[in-house]
Structures are given as C-alpha cells and as structure tokens.
Design a protein around this motif. Structure first.
Motif, PDB file in Angstrom:
ATOM      1  N   ASP A  53      28.587  -5.307 -67.420  1.00 22.94           N
ATOM      2  CA  ASP A  53      27.544  -6.155 -68.009  1.00 22.94           C
ATOM      3  C   ASP A  53      26.167  -5.494 -67.941  1.00 22.94           C
ATOM      4  OD1 ASP A  53      29.195  -8.265 -68.861  1.00 22.94           O
ATOM      5  OD2 ASP A  53      29.245  -9.105 -66.842  1.00 22.94           O
ATOM      6  N   ILE A  58      28.110  -2.536 -71.539  1.00 22.13           N
ATOM      7  CA  ILE A  58      28.282  -3.278 -72.793  1.00 22.13           C
ATOM      8  C   ILE A  58      28.628  -2.315 -73.930  1.00 22.13           C
ATOM      9  CG2 ILE A  58      26.954  -4.531 -74.546  1.00 22.13           C
ATOM     10  CD1 ILE A  58      25.391  -5.849 -72.194  1.00 22.13           C
ATOM     11  N   SER A  62      32.035  -1.766 -76.318  1.00 27.25           N
ATOM     12  CA  SER A  62      31.904  -1.878 -77.769  1.00 27.25           C
ATOM     13  C   SER A  62      32.289  -0.581 -78.487  1.00 27.25           C
ATOM     14  CB  SER A  62      30.458  -2.259 -78.114  1.00 27.25           C
ATOM     15  OG  SER A  62      30.216  -2.089 -79.479  1.00 27.25           O
ATOM     16  N   ARG A  72      37.027  -3.921 -80.086  1.00 34.35           N
ATOM     17  CA  ARG A  72      35.627  -3.924 -79.640  1.00 34.35           C
ATOM     18  C   ARG A  72      35.389  -5.130 -78.755  1.00 34.35           C
ATOM     19  NH1 ARG A  72      32.283  -0.449 -82.952  1.00 34.35           N
ATOM     20  NH2 ARG A  72      30.330  -1.355 -82.215  1.00 34.35           N
ATOM     21  N   HIS A  73      34.490  -4.978 -77.777  1.00 36.62           N
ATOM     22  CA  HIS A  73      34.074  -6.074 -76.904  1.00 36.62           C
ATOM     23  C   HIS A  73      35.210  -6.598 -76.039  1.00 36.62           C
ATOM     24  CE1 HIS A  73      31.023  -5.740 -79.906  1.00 36.62           C
ATOM     25  NE2 HIS A  73      31.681  -6.422 -80.817  1.00 36.62           N
ATOM     26  N   ARG A 344      18.071   5.623 -87.538  1.00 40.26           N
ATOM     27  CA  ARG A 344      17.296   4.423 -87.877  1.00 40.26           C
ATOM     28  C   ARG A 344      15.806   4.710 -87.970  1.00 40.26           C
ATOM     29  NH1 ARG A 344      19.686  -0.960 -84.918  1.00 40.26           N
ATOM     30  NH2 ARG A 344      21.652  -0.983 -86.069  1.00 40.26           N
TER      31      ARG A 344
ATOM     32  N   LEU B 310      15.378  -6.426 -70.833  1.00 41.75           N
ATOM     33  CA  LEU B 310      16.820  -6.293 -71.065  1.00 41.75           C
ATOM     34  C   LEU B 310      17.209  -4.864 -71.439  1.00 41.75           C
ATOM     35  CD1 LEU B 310      17.319  -9.610 -73.051  1.00 41.75           C
ATOM     36  CD2 LEU B 310      17.866  -9.182 -70.647  1.00 41.75           C
ATOM     37  N   MET B 315      22.613  -7.382 -66.948  1.00 48.97           N
ATOM     38  CA  MET B 315      22.420  -8.730 -67.497  1.00 48.97           C
ATOM     39  C   MET B 315      22.430  -9.790 -66.402  1.00 48.97           C
ATOM     40  SD  MET B 315      21.948  -8.151 -70.674  1.00 48.97           S
ATOM     41  CE  MET B 315      22.174  -9.673 -71.604  1.00 48.97           C
ATOM     42  N   ARG B 344      16.576 -13.886 -80.138  1.00 51.08           N
ATOM     43  CA  ARG B 344      16.427 -12.814 -81.121  1.00 51.08           C
ATOM     44  C   ARG B 344      17.041 -11.501 -80.660  1.00 51.08           C
ATOM     45  NH1 ARG B 344      10.551 -13.062 -84.113  1.00 51.08           N
ATOM     46  NH2 ARG B 344      10.942 -15.018 -85.216  1.00 51.08           N
ATOM     47  N   TRP B 349      21.699  -7.683 -81.096  1.00 53.41           N
ATOM     48  CA  TRP B 349      22.848  -6.986 -80.512  1.00 53.41           C
ATOM     49  C   TRP B 349      24.142  -7.412 -81.205  1.00 53.41           C
ATOM     50  CZ3 TRP B 349      22.214  -6.760 -74.423  1.00 53.41           C
ATOM     51  CH2 TRP B 349      20.980  -6.181 -74.116  1.00 53.41           C
ATOM     52  N   ASP B 352      24.323  -5.860 -84.600  1.00 52.48           N
ATOM     53  CA  ASP B 352      24.702  -4.445 -84.461  1.00 52.48           C
ATOM     54  C   ASP B 352      26.146  -4.283 -83.982  1.00 52.48           C
ATOM     55  OD1 ASP B 352      22.207  -3.589 -85.235  1.00 52.48           O
ATOM     56  OD2 ASP B 352      21.469  -3.236 -83.204  1.00 52.48           O
ATOM     57  N   ASP B 353      26.821  -5.390 -83.743  1.00 51.29           N
ATOM     58  CA  ASP B 353      28.196  -5.384 -83.222  1.00 51.29           C
ATOM     59  C   ASP B 353      28.299  -4.649 -81.888  1.00 51.29           C
ATOM     60  OD1 ASP B 353      30.795  -6.221 -83.280  1.00 51.29           O
ATOM     61  OD2 ASP B 353      31.510  -4.645 -84.628  1.00 51.29           O
ATOM     62  N   LEU B 354      27.235  -4.717 -81.095  1.00 51.48           N
ATOM     63  CA  LEU B 354      27.277  -4.124 -79.754  1.00 51.48           C
ATOM     64  C   LEU B 354      27.647  -5.147 -78.688  1.00 51.48           C
ATOM     65  CD1 LEU B 354      24.405  -1.516 -79.969  1.00 51.48           C
ATOM     66  CD2 LEU B 354      26.815  -1.072 -79.484  1.00 51.48           C
ATOM     67  N   ILE B 355      27.556  -6.409 -79.021  1.00 49.70           N
ATOM     68  CA  ILE B 355      28.196  -7.439 -78.205  1.00 49.70           C
ATOM     69  C   ILE B 355      28.981  -8.346 -79.138  1.00 49.70           C
ATOM     70  CG2 ILE B 355      26.607  -7.516 -76.227  1.00 49.70           C
ATOM     71  CD1 ILE B 355      25.277  -9.939 -77.495  1.00 49.70           C
ATOM     72  N   GLY B 356      29.949  -9.058 -78.566  1.00 49.09           N
ATOM     73  CA  GLY B 356      30.694 -10.050 -79.319  1.00 49.09           C
ATOM     74  C   GLY B 356      30.181 -11.446 -78.986  1.00 49.09           C
ATOM     75  N   ASP B 359      30.497 -12.652 -75.260  1.00 48.19           N
ATOM     76  CA  ASP B 359      29.470 -12.097 -74.375  1.00 48.19           C
ATOM     77  C   ASP B 359      28.113 -12.732 -74.659  1.00 48.19           C
ATOM     78  OD1 ASP B 359      30.954 -10.411 -72.751  1.00 48.19           O
ATOM     79  OD2 ASP B 359      30.777  -8.698 -74.113  1.00 48.19           O
ATOM     80  N   ARG B 362      27.941 -15.986 -72.968  1.00 48.68           N
ATOM     81  CA  ARG B 362      27.902 -15.804 -71.524  1.00 48.68           C
ATOM     82  C   ARG B 362      26.523 -15.305 -71.077  1.00 48.68           C
ATOM     83  NH1 ARG B 362      30.107 -11.709 -68.085  1.00 48.68           N
ATOM     84  NH2 ARG B 362      30.594 -10.427 -69.891  1.00 48.68           N
ATOM     85  N   TYR B 363      25.953 -14.352 -71.816  1.00 49.53           N
ATOM     86  CA  TYR B 363      24.691 -13.757 -71.371  1.00 49.53           C
ATOM     87  C   TYR B 363      23.518 -14.732 -71.473  1.00 49.53           C
ATOM     88  CZ  TYR B 363      27.068  -9.213 -71.294  1.00 49.53           C
ATOM     89  OH  TYR B 363      27.927  -8.172 -71.016  1.00 49.53           O
TER      90      TYR B 363
END
Lengths: 379, 379, 379
Positions: A53, A58, A62, A72-73, A344, B310, B315, B344, B349, B352-356, B359, B362-363
């Motif tokens: 976490d 994370i 991913s 993923r995830h 980016r 963050l 987390m 936001r 995130w 960006d598909d870096l978390i699902g 998560d 949960r976060y």
C-alpha cells in the motif's frame, strides 16, 4: 514523429541507458525480503499494514502483475504467491525485459554478494553492462592490509585498477557524513592521520565502515583526478541519512572547486531537492542530475518529480536511471513510470506549442540515452 | 464503488476523524476577531486589503457563504454582516455540521478559555470528542507551585492524570525552540537545574512561557514513556516560528531514538516540508503526517499539498485533520478542501489505472478515518 | 469579464508594471553574449550543447521567433542569424513592445555601462520608468574617497540624494553574505571599524566589491530609515550564491525587526523557496514576493512556479516582475509566460467555482499592476 503520434508513444519504445542501478537479486527472495526491498525503510511495515500500500507497492500490483500473468490491481497475497510460483530467475527475466534497457551502469559496491554481477546481468538481459566503482567500498576492501602511511598509495593503486574496467565512480559521502563537507582536498598528513585512526579502530574490532570526513573527502578528490563521472548520492535514501544535510546546495563549493578538472558530478535521486540539483545543473557545465529511485517510490505521483527535474535544468543535463537494487520490480516500474512521465510532460509542451515535433523527438532521445552517452563517453 | 461513481463522491460523504484541532469559539466574534482568526498572521492586513482576499478567505466566501444563505463569492462585507446576524452559535452549528466529522481529537492547551471544551463541542456537534494534552501548557500550569527539585515529579503526576483522560499529547517544541533539538533525553540533574532557572525567573515576574530546551526535551521524553501518539507541530504556523528550524528532517535522530519505545510521532501541518515529513513516514514505522492547517490556508491550491502528502508516504500513514481553532469556517473549509483534494488525486490514479476501485474505496476510508483509528487505538 | 471570456484573455491584454528589472542591452550582442545572457550560468554550455535547449531557450525559439519573422521552433542557428540581421535596437524594440509593460522599475546598479538608462528605456519603449537604487553599488561608488570615520555619513548623503530620484532600493546581501545575517543593526563603532578594514583593503589594491556583513547590514538599516520598499534578492541566481543560505526564512528576525518601521520587504525571484517567501508574505504585513527570473528560466514549466506563489500568499502581496537584464528576450518571455500562468491558475479557480468573475478580474489586475502601485506608492 508521425502525424498523431505522441511523445508518450515514443518514450514507451525508446531503448534506455540506466546510468545508475545495481544488480538484480540472485535466487528467489522470501516474501519478507520482497517487502523490505520494496521500501527505503529498514523495518517491516506496522502490524496490519503492508508495503504493497505504498505508492511503489501500488504500482507493482498494477504494472508488474500482468507481466506475471496476474490481473492488474491484484492483492499483495496474490502477487507474492505468483512470484513464488515463478521463482526469482523467471520473475527477473520477465520484469527486466519489460524495462527496455539497452545498457546498465552498475554500482557493484553495495551488498554485492546478494545480487548479480555485471556479467550475470548481461547474460540475463542481453543488454550491455558497465561498472561503476563505489569509492567507500573500495577503500573498505583494502583497509585491513594497510598501514596508515601506506593507505593513500594502496587506495590509488586499487582505484586505478578498478577504474580501468569502469565508466565512473560513486560516492556515498551523503550517507557517511552529509554533503556539508569541506570542499577543499585534505592535506596528505591529514589523510595519513585519519587513516591511522580508522585502521587502529578496525584492528580493535570496529566495523570497517568508513565514515571519517577527511578520508571521505580524500576518496572524492582522488576520483576527481580520474576526470570521470562521479555519481553522488543526494537527498532521499534509507534511514541512515539526515535529509537536510543531503541538500545538493551544500555541494556548491565542491562544484566550484572541480569545475575545470575534467570530473563530472552526477547527482543521484535528489528528492526532495530536485530543484536545487537542477539549478546546479544549469549553473555548472559539469553537473548532471536524475530522479531515479524517487520516481519508483512515488509511483502514481512520479510525474510531479520528473516534471520538476525538467523545470529549470538544461535538457542535456537530465538522465534516466532506475537506481534499482535487488528487486526486479524496481527496474520494471522505474522504467515504466519514467517513460510515462517524460512522455506526458513533453506532450504537454507540444500541446502548448512551446516545442515542436523535431525538438520533442530529440529531447526524449537525449533524456533516455543520449545525455548518458555524452556524459559517460559511452560511444 | 458503483459503476460511474467517483472517489470525489465517496470522499464527500465519508465520516471523518479530525485527529488534530481545537475547540470552536464561544460567543460571537467581532469582525476584527474573525479577520485575525482567518490567518496565521498576528497583525491586521495592510490598509486597503482584506484577509478575505487570502486563499482561505476566498474559500470562505465561496464554500461557507451558501451555508449562511448567501450567494457564492459574496463580498467580505456581506459575509461579515450575515455572520453577525446569525450569531456565533448558529454559525458554528451550521459550519461544523457541514464538516461531516464523526470524532474530534481536541488540543485543549491553547487559549482554552476562549473556545469550547470537548464536552461543549460534543453537545454542539453530536460528534464524539477526545482530548489531546498539550505538554507545555500542562507544565506551565503546574510550575508556579513547584520547587526546582519537585518539578519533575510534579509534572509526572500531572501528566499521568491528564493522560488518563486523553488519547495523546502534543508538543510545540517547534515554536519554543525549533525541531533542531538534541534528540537524547536530558539528565535528571540538568532538568532540575533548568527547572530552577525557569521557576526563579517566574518568581521574578517573567511570564510562565516555557522555552527552555532542556525542559522541552524532558517533557517530550516523559511523553515517550506513555507509549501514546505524540503530536508535533511541524513547519508553517504563526510568526513565532523560524521556518527552517521546523523542517521535520531535524527530527531524524529523535525518530531513531524513539522507534522501539511504543511512542508514535504525528507530524502536524508540515508545509512546506510535506515531502520531508512523508519520507520520515515511509522510513519509520512509528511516524505519521497530516497537512491540516496548510490545506485550509492554501484554499483553491490545496490539492497540490494533499497530492504531495500522498507522493511517497505509505497510504496507511497519512491522516486527516483540520487544525481548526476558534473560527468555525476553518472546520468547514478544512474538511471540504481535503475531501475534494483526496477525491481528485485518487480519481486521477483510477483514471490512470494505477489503482482499482477496491483500493480506491479502501484508501479513502483509511485516509479519512481508518488510519486515525489505528494510530490512536480508537476502537 | 464578458460571457465566455477567460482570465487568460484578460491577462494577455493587461498593461503590466515590471517592479524589478534592469536596462536592456545597448548595441548588438554577439552570439556568445546572447548565450551567456540567456542563462544564470557564468560559463558556456558544454561542447555539443546549447543554451537554446534550456527551458528559457526553448521558449525564445517558440515565443520570440515569430516576433522576429521566424517560424515557431526555429533552430538556434536560425534564431541567432535573424537576430544579427535585425540588429540589437530593432530586436529590443520589437521584443520589449511585445511585453505590454506600462512602467519599468529599473535596478541601475548592475553593469550599468552595458545597458540602457531609465531615460533610454523610456525613449525606446514609450513606457514610464522609475529607478531602484542598489545599495551595495552605491556604497562601492563612494568608498574610494572616504575615510573610515567618514564613510557612514558619506553613504547617508549619497543614499539621500539617490533615493530622492528613486522609488525604492535593492540589497544583494544574499549574494555577498547570505540571508542568514544578524537581524539587528550594527553599532556605529562596528560600522567605522568595518569601513576601515574595507577601505584599507581597497587602498592595498583589493577590488571594491563590498562583502563585509557589518557593512551590508548597515546599508540595509539605513535603507529601513527611508521607509521605502527594499528589494531583496532571494534564492536562485548566478553561481556566486550558496542557495540554502538564500532561503527567505532566514529573514524572519529581520522581518520582525522592521515590521513597524514603514519599510517594505520585496522578496525577489524566491525559487525554489517560493512557498517560504509566500508564508512570510502572509505573516508579515510589510512583506511582498515575486517569482520574476525563475519564471523565464522555467519556460514551459513556469506555471508551476506562479501557482506556488499563489498557494498561500494573500492576493495583494504577489507582484509581477521580469528581472530581465540586457537580453530583450527576457522581457518578452517573462511577460508572456507570467500572463499565461496567472491566467491559467485563475481560470482553474473559476472553473472550480472557488472564485467568481468579479474577483477574477480584480485579482489579475492586482497581480499585474495594482499591487505594485500600492506597494511602491506609484500613483
């Protein structure tokens, strides 16, 4: 770029030179070892929490999960189970291949027995490998057989031999003292006296860990004589560091003193002093910087850091590195996150019409490999 | 999350634990009092200007105005007039209700006679309240009756009694000395001598304000013995502070010294050293951070600060707080801005598909309340 | 604002007061001179690289090129060739006109013989010009004829005469010592003794460069007596600076000591300590800040810096400046980038409904000129 192409796409396909990293682990790490390699902390996460976490964890769940045939995830438990099933060599092969690295410059002076040698890394990945000599580790390796009077020349001999097979050196004076050191080279008599104190302590049973500021400065100045790149740890690292003493603006005097020597100063990581490092890179022709390990550990937020590195530094002074050690996920995520971030940022500059397509192509290549080629004289 | 739901929506509805704030004002503040409570400055804004053109004041005119039946972006004059019409109790009731706080952890040691007690806060809001003991205020309250030799045990008794009804303590050594203090506990003889100097000065007519570094360190180390959370002011605050001496990296030695004691270090506010605090939170299992008061005072830009908190911290180490004191607008804006910012960042995130989604859910719950429950042992 | 109008559009058309800059070059600079004026470095870019790949150089090739009839994103060679064809006066006239500056406040104490006087600037641009007196240059200009005992009154006379034609003064104590100076005024006997040492060294052939901290503090305190704006270099500058000693939080004691004197402290540039400067601007009624030179040198990323300056400072405490010296591109890019950045930030606040249109109009005017009018008493 072709019509409609983005820098993100260019950056995703670019072969990279990883100018600062270490070998990947040999064998298969235990779950506890994975958790510790995935953070700069020296201690396990508090009960009820997991390093998966953290922003880096994370990202692993991913970005790396699909490379190990997981969704993923996935959860930490799923990830660690699959990792164990595949075994260390397969995991390393898959994750390092994903990094698209054409050449690794490897610091071989940290816990070398637990990670692959440059030759082993070359065999595993098919990439070229070069060596970076860690000054303090080299001094520690020769100390036991030295006298105080003989230390300086023994170190010179060892450095000459090591440098013959290397493309640069590295100093961790930030860890052992801080960057707030006296920028002048120590006098020979001071070096002999300091070596005497150190060697006496070793004989009396102290660990060989070199932390004497006179000797640390001596090593640095011997490296200056080599007229090669000198990598310097800057900013964020493990808990041995006192962060404010690793602000690179403490290096201003050393940058003045070395400007015309032929040495080059490569400021590593730099977080949270990326702007301070980038200012030095603009001011001094022989200073470069990277954001390396901080990019991996910032995970989803890493583009903020890469953006800062490109705020005021010349485009020819910023380098790519993963600073990966041991854990193959660090190579994979370091590369993936950096490519995404650079792409980016440059895509935004393109969208703002502040650069054109020709510059965008040129800059992404410089950042990912061209600047390292020039800085290290690689080709 | 349901299909199409955003973290912003989740964050907007989450009951919060405000792990660091003070009581709201009693009675109705004058316009001049409102202007001074709305800034960290100790002096009125220059002639021709108004604190309602500070980022926090802008937010009040935007976010709080509708809660007082005014249009968004009303003028300062309109806002103050309506505030006076409604009276302090009604304004506090409306604005604190808007914060959606389920539990307040209240520092009761600062200008306590002008703000509500924990019981009064509970009655006004219907939320649970807990107490945080301010170490320096406690010492100052017992000093007048002490001898030098008796001070240490008198403080121990007072701390034991106070801690029995509290969930943690707070130190303002940053204000009274700086975070660049000697991390080791002082010797008992040093404490007695320092207490003697302090008490003699008080008897001679000096204010009781405790600023002696030996005594400040003694208080901290007595708190360590309690094995409880210790809140530490870090960074930005009123003009009493010398900012660079409040960089949390000065706490590195103290973090090492306390790591295995059972004490927990809660770094408050942290601006502009949020990254330095977050690095300590990654490195040390017993370190947490928040961005509290800085979020309110950054108003429209506050998401930048939350984003930094963050960036590299785990987390499970970032907490919500308003650090509100006196002015009910600080509770309302602190909560509103923090919910918006966290939502936001996590929505980005997600995009960006870096978390699902699992998560993300949960976060946001961890950040808004779960981390405080674990850190303070609340349930 | 009219319906559909953006702050970017408002900001693009606003007449600006450039509260801190220098004269533009006289004559036509050589290519090598252009390259050196385009960076804070004192030395040419490394072989194979060009300052036109710095963020500022990128902006010149994008923003200034069309003003010289070139395509956007032209090469460095194309740009320099066209610049030579047009000649210095024409290039300056075009680029300064593009900046939309209605009034320049000119520091006349740095390499004055190479740049235009305030009168010449007024003739070239049609704008109003005012003078800022550089304290150290003034002291250096009178030193050769002084005795130790006579220095203080000679400086007082010179300052009185110079200030009669100026709207403020400037100190570069950051360059000559650091901002970590003793905030109290020196005693007269100390000043006489320090003047004696300085004058003796000058007579013995030393350069007149004033670097004695007692004298630097004396100059500052004489300026405080004038009850005028005092511009202070803060943060980023050329390699003479040790950056961490230019953190404005070192000015906290001086801010306390001068708060009620009628003097105003104008913190210049401030990068990378923009947040520290903005905190002082919130806390102290007599402190202002700008981001000036850092905006130009950050080029495509400059909005990050402007955003930070608006994070926690009151809207009435942030000023526009280019800090341009010599190179006309610095006035053009400084203005263009700042307008873009302020417009974007306020448009985001509008889009978030945290400000309304009336405030947006008011704030952009305050930032671009109104705050300077109030701070310097210009109208």
């Amino acid at each position: 770029m072709r019509a409609g192409e983005s820098v993100i796409e260019l950056a995703a396909e670019l072969p990279l030179i990883d100018h600062h990293c270490h070998g990947v682990q040999t064998g298969t790490a235990t779950d506890a070892e994975v958790e510790l390699l995935a953070t700069e902390s020296n201690w396990p996460a508090p009960p009820g929490t997991s390093v998966f976490d953290n922003p880096f964890g994370i990202t692993v769940r991913s970005v790396c999960a699909p490379l190990l045939d997981l969704p993923r995830h996935c959860t930490a438990e799923e990830y660690l189970r699959r990792r164990g099933e595949l075994g260390g060599t397969e995991v390393s092969a898959r994750l390092l291949a994903s990094s698209g690295t054409e050449r690794y410059l490897l610091d071989t002076g940290f816990r070398a027995s637990t990670v692959m040698t440059p030759d082993e890394m070359a065999t595993l990945t098919g990439a070229a490998t070069e060596e970076i000599v860690r000054l303090e580790a080299l001094a520690e390796s020769i100390a036991p057989g030295c006298t105080a009077a003989g230390f300086a020349s023994a170190f010179d001999d060892a450095l000459e031999a090591a440098a013959a097979n290397a493309v640069g050196v590295k100093s961790i004076i930030a860890y052992r003292h801080g960057l707030d050191f006296d920028p002048a080279p120590p006098e020979p008599a001071q070096v002999t006296a300091a070596a005497g104190r150190w060697l006496t302590a070793i004989e009396a049973g102290s660990p060989t860990r070199l932390a004497d500021p006179v000797l640390l400065r001596h090593l640095l100045w011997r490296a200056v004589e080599l007229r090669q790149p000198i990598q310097l740890h800057v900013g964020y690292g493990d808990p041995d560091i006192v962060l404010h003493r690793c602000d690179p603006s403490h290096l201003t005097g050393f940058a003045h003193a070395t400007r015309t020597t032929g040495a080059r100063l490569m400021l590593l990581h730099c977080y949270p002093y990326i702007r301070q490092a980038a200012i030095l890179a603009q001011l001094f022709p022989h200073v470069w910087l990277d954001t390396s390990s901080a990019v991996s550990h910032a995970g989803p937020s890493s583009q903020t850091l890469v953006r800062e590195s490109l705020e005021i530094a010349p485009m020819h002074k910023v380098l790519y590195a993963s600073d990966a050690f041991g854990l193959p996920e660090l190579y994979a995520c370091g590369s993936w996150l950096w490519r995404r971030a650079v792409g980016r940022v440059l895509d935004e500059w393109l969208a703002d019409d502040l650069i054109g397509a020709a510059d965008a192509r040129r800059y992404v290549e410089m950042l990912g490999r061209g600047n390292a080629v020039r800085a290290y004289g690689l080709e």
